[in-house]
Design an enzyme around this catalytic site. Structure first.
Site, PDB file in Angstrom:
ATOM      1  N   HIS A 425       0.868  -1.065   0.071  1.00 54.72           N
ATOM      2  CA  HIS A 425      -0.108  -0.043  -0.127  1.00 54.72           C
ATOM      3  C   HIS A 425       0.885   1.363   0.175  1.00 54.72           C
ATOM      4  CE1 HIS A 425      -2.261   3.271   2.095  1.00 54.72           C
ATOM      5  NE2 HIS A 425      -3.121   2.986   0.981  1.00 54.72           N
ATOM      6  N   CYS A 756      36.160   2.881 -23.686  1.00 53.77           N
ATOM      7  CA  CYS A 756      35.434   2.825 -22.636  1.00 53.77           C
ATOM      8  C   CYS A 756      35.874   3.284 -21.212  1.00 53.77           C
ATOM      9  CB  CYS A 756      35.152   1.229 -22.230  1.00 53.77           C
ATOM     10  SG  CYS A 756      36.150   0.286 -22.208  1.00 53.77           S
TER      11      CYS A 756
END
Length: 805
Positions: A425, A756
């Site tokens: 909830h 990279c």
């Protein structure tokens, strides 16, 4: 002729919301249209909204009901509670007419004929304004489970009607601009799926935290589903990748074992309470509540439901669904489906990124809900009776929340709970409100002092953190609509699977470097050789720790392969079908030694930076078995999961002969270059890789220049040494010359050339140099992608006249 107040599911469709509410209309739609496609839906019938209206009219209750709410101050919790109780009493005391009673009981008898005399039913509220795209009424009204017997059924119906005026439903209607007296209530009465004897949960046809659309996200726990919805239990979590599932690959992408300490079952012995919670045996807590076969069946249901509703509406419609497994017949059932109302409503082209600029003591950790950050004074609320103590703008800290808490939740800066998973909830409401929440923290209510200022961060992936004090953070908002793409491919460096779905929204051409080290460190935690040979571990405590880690798996090898493949698979799925370059492990011996059991398998080295690392390890007797596990995991990603966009990359390959041995070892372990389109790259980070690039190009499909190591070995600077760090500079002329020769050599051999390393993320001039060289791709850290992309586009424009001369 009297009104017909009953509609069977087979008579209903999604167009019947005004008559039977969103929940029942959706159940009818699925029962009519999807059971023929293999989606199981329990049969049942709806008591129409007209029955509710006529009941109040016949009882002369409308005026009394309106006066009970006249002048209500919804923000006065006490006033809301008094008036809500009065409204419910008025409705509950309105008698069901003889005609309505007869129709309900007649339909109940017909349902018994289908399912048998021992049938019990679920009695579920379905409001006529619920589950609209702009407002989810989930949990606003009541559901009554395991109802059997005529009088119990009729009483549950009256309670359902009355629940249209729960405090939370009243407040929610006011917040969303609905007229109390134009919304009516229908009741769904359906076969009770005996999930008390099995499991149940919630699933979405997207990732709830990021809105990533290519996965089904499933949560589940033992017993009835209320515990998952309310957040009283930490459920198991599973992801399935939709595109590869559609291609016929049947594999769970990722899973997380929840604690599942309690389960809800039916009460016995004449108790008025229909359900109760009992402890889950410890052995069951350590196992997933459903099998892989069940997970894949549920994913199939979710995809079919989403496809159906998308076709109905003419556009993609992510769905929020509830499922239950019947412990008697062993079947899985869909028990609810409604449109997802948070992530699917967001503007797709607006990228909002939160970055924490400071860190402090971490007070609590749990599941991150959303990706935002917020600060405020912590306020611990023990239960509903203490809600009046809460002040707007505070961080709400609680054991769990329930729908009754929503009036104060909507004024919270953030929410933190001890219990619950991503579909509880508190999580659902936080998403709707657009505020960060950290749920399932275990001890948050003890660890966070009442009144203390805290910062709640959900910007670091799956794990949310609550920090002491008010910390500084940035919010970067980018409109991606007209962001130009450069000719140079802009890829991303990423090692953390938790960040993969969120990072995929950045404009990119794939992943240029996915490191295994983070996954091994954070998820696997143990040395691969220690997992294979626990008998060689000297320390008893370490051996016991590894035993605990691999509980629930066949053995240490199974644990390693599954964990590693799920981590890499998550990154590959996030960027599918773009290329994802996965670098096989590049730990140094001192780093491997820090893993559980690592000291028993690693040598002591004076300079591990240029020692037993990378390709040298893979075919060495000391690690060959560990490398075989890495290969098995990558084979599972590419073949079982179907994520053939994964390109494998070998790090720190010193010599051509070493490369040949590794390529052969990979083939021996089921990863043959060229099979199923497999490409194998090599890191170009040693001067020998540049000098002999023509020879290396015969073995490998591409080169990824690692500027960190290439700088270290070109300049002779140990990049781990602080005392000579002033001499470490990727922009040195000699390093740039090496990079130029590598790019030219790759082009000469028609091989991919990318970079990279850290350099282009840190230095714009290095990005400019790479563009001038005509490099195929640059791989950047996520936080520099947008800035560098714009820079590269500008530099390409400036260089256009030169290239056209």
């Amino acid at each position: 002729m009297s009104d017909n107040y009953i509609r069977w599911f087979e008579e209903l469709g999604i167009g019947d919301i005004p008559l039977v509410g969103g929940k029942n209309a959706s159940l009818g739609e699925m029962y009519r249209k999807l059971t023929i496609n293999g989606v199981r839906v329990p049969n049942g019938f709806a008591v129409t909204a007209n029955a509710y209206r006529d009941m109040l009219r016949e009882a002369g209750a409308w005026d009394t009901l309106k006066s009970a709410l006249d002048g209500l101050d919804a923000d006065d919790v006490d006033d809301l509670a008094r008036r809500g109780a009065r409204a419910r009493a008025i409705i509950y005391s309105a008698p069901l007419s003889g005609n309505l009673r007869a129709q309900i009981l007649d339909a109940y008898q017909q349902l018994k004929k289908q399912y048998g005399e021992t049938l019990s039913v679920a009695v579920r509220s379905s409001a006529t304004a619920e589950d609209l795209p702009s407002a989810s009424f989930a949990g606003q009204q009541e559901t009554y489970l395991n109802i059997s017997g005529e009088e119990h059924l009729l009483d549950a119906c009256r309670r359902c009607f009355a629940s249209l005026f729960t405090d939370r439903a009243i407040h929610y209607r006011i917040d969303n601009g609905f007229d109390h007296f134009k919304v009516a209530l229908s009741i769904g009465i359906m076969k009770m799926v005996r999930s008390d004897l099995a499991a149940s949960g919630v699933m979405f046809s997207l990732d709830t935290e990021t809105g990533f659309r290519d996965v089904v996200f499933i949560t589940g726990a033992y017993g009835l589903g209320e515990n998952v919805v309310q957040g009283t239990v930490e459920p198991d979590e599973f992801y399935v990748h939709k595109p590869t599932f559609a291609q016929g690959h049947r594999s769970v992408l990722r899973r997380h074992l929840g604690s599942k300490k309690i389960k809800m079952i039916y009460a016995t012995g004449g108790s008025r309470e229909m359900t109760r919670n009992v402890p889950v045996p410890e052995a069951d807590q350590h196992h997933f509540c459903i099998s892989d076969e069940d997970i894949l069946t549920l994913a199939d249901y979710a995809i079919k439901v989403e496809q159906h509703y998308s076709e109905q509406s003419g556009h993609a419609k992510p769905m929020d669904m509830e499922w239950a497994k019947d412990g008697i017949d062993g079947e899985l059932y869909m028990v609810q489906a409604r449109p997802e109302t948070v992530e699917s409503q967001k503007q797709a082209n607006i990228l909002k990124q939160y970055h924490l600029k400071q860190e402090s003591e971490v007070l609590a950790r749990g599941y991150a809900i959303g990706t935002k950050i917020a600060s405020g004074r912590a306020r611990y609320i023990h239960d509903v009776a203490h809600l009046h103590e809460y002040q707007p703008g505070e961080v709400l800290v609680a054991d769990i929340t329930t729908p009754d808490w929503e009036p104060v939740m909507k004024t919270a800066a953030a929410i933190v709970t001890n219990r619950g998973g991503r579909t509880c909830h508190a999580a659902i409401v936080a998403r709707e409100l657009g505020i960060p929440a950290v749920v399932g923290c275990d001890e948050a209510t003890h660890a966070i002092a009442n009144g203390e200022t805290v910062t709640v961060s959900c910007a670091g992936g799956d794990e949310g953190r609550v920090y002491r004090g008010e910390l500084d953070y940035d919010i970067i908002e980018t409109d991606l609509t007209n962001l130009p793409r450069p000719q140079t491919k802009i890829m991303i460096n990423l090692g953390n699977p938790d960040l993969a779905f969120a990072t995929s929204f950045l404009p990119n051409d794939g992943i240029g470097l996915a490191r295994l080290e983070f996954i091994i460190n954070e998820y696997i935690k143990a040395h691969p050789m220690a997992l294979l040979h626990p008998e060689r571990i000297q320390d008893q405590h370490t051996r016991a720790a590894i035993e605990t880690l691999i509980s629930g798996y066949a053995d240490g090898a199974d644990y390693f392969v599954q964990k590693l493949s799920e981590g890499v698979g998550t990154i590959a799925a996030a960027f599918w079908p773009k290329p994802v370059v996965v670098r096989l492990s590049d730990f140094k011996t001192n780093e491997y030694a820090t893993l559980l059991g690592g000291t028993d398998f690693e040598p002591q080295e004076d300079n591990p930076m240029i020692g037993f690392r990378g390709a040298a390890r893979y075919t060495h007797p000391a690690y060959a078995e560990g490398f075989a596990l890495e290969c098995a995991a990558m084979k599972r990603v590419r073949e079982d999961m179907g994520l053939s966009n994964v390109i494998l990359m070998i790090p720190f390959c010193r010599r051509v002969e070493e490369g040949e041995r590794v390529i052969q070892a990979m083939a021996d372990n089921g990863l043959k270059r060229g099979d199923n389109g497999l490409e194998i790259y090599v890191m170009c980070e040693i001067p020998n890789n540049v000098i002999l690039i023509d020879e290396f190009a015969k073995l490998f499909d591409g080169f990824s220049i690692g500027s960190n190591d290439l700088t270290q070995l070109t300049l002779g600077v140990d990049r781990d040494s602080e005392i000579v760090s002033f001499d470490f500079d990727e922009r040195d002329a000699g390093v740039k010359a090496m990079i130029r020769m590598a790019v030219e050599g790759a082009r000469r051999n028609q091989r991919h050339a990318g970079l990279c390393g850290q350099a282009p993320s840190d230095y714009p001039e290095m990005a400019e140099y790479l563009v001038e060289l005509g490099i195929d791709s640059i791989s950047l850290n996520p936080d520099t992608v947008l800035k560098t992309t714009r820079y590269v586009v500008e530099k390409e424009k400036q260089s256009e006249p030169e290239t056209t001369k």
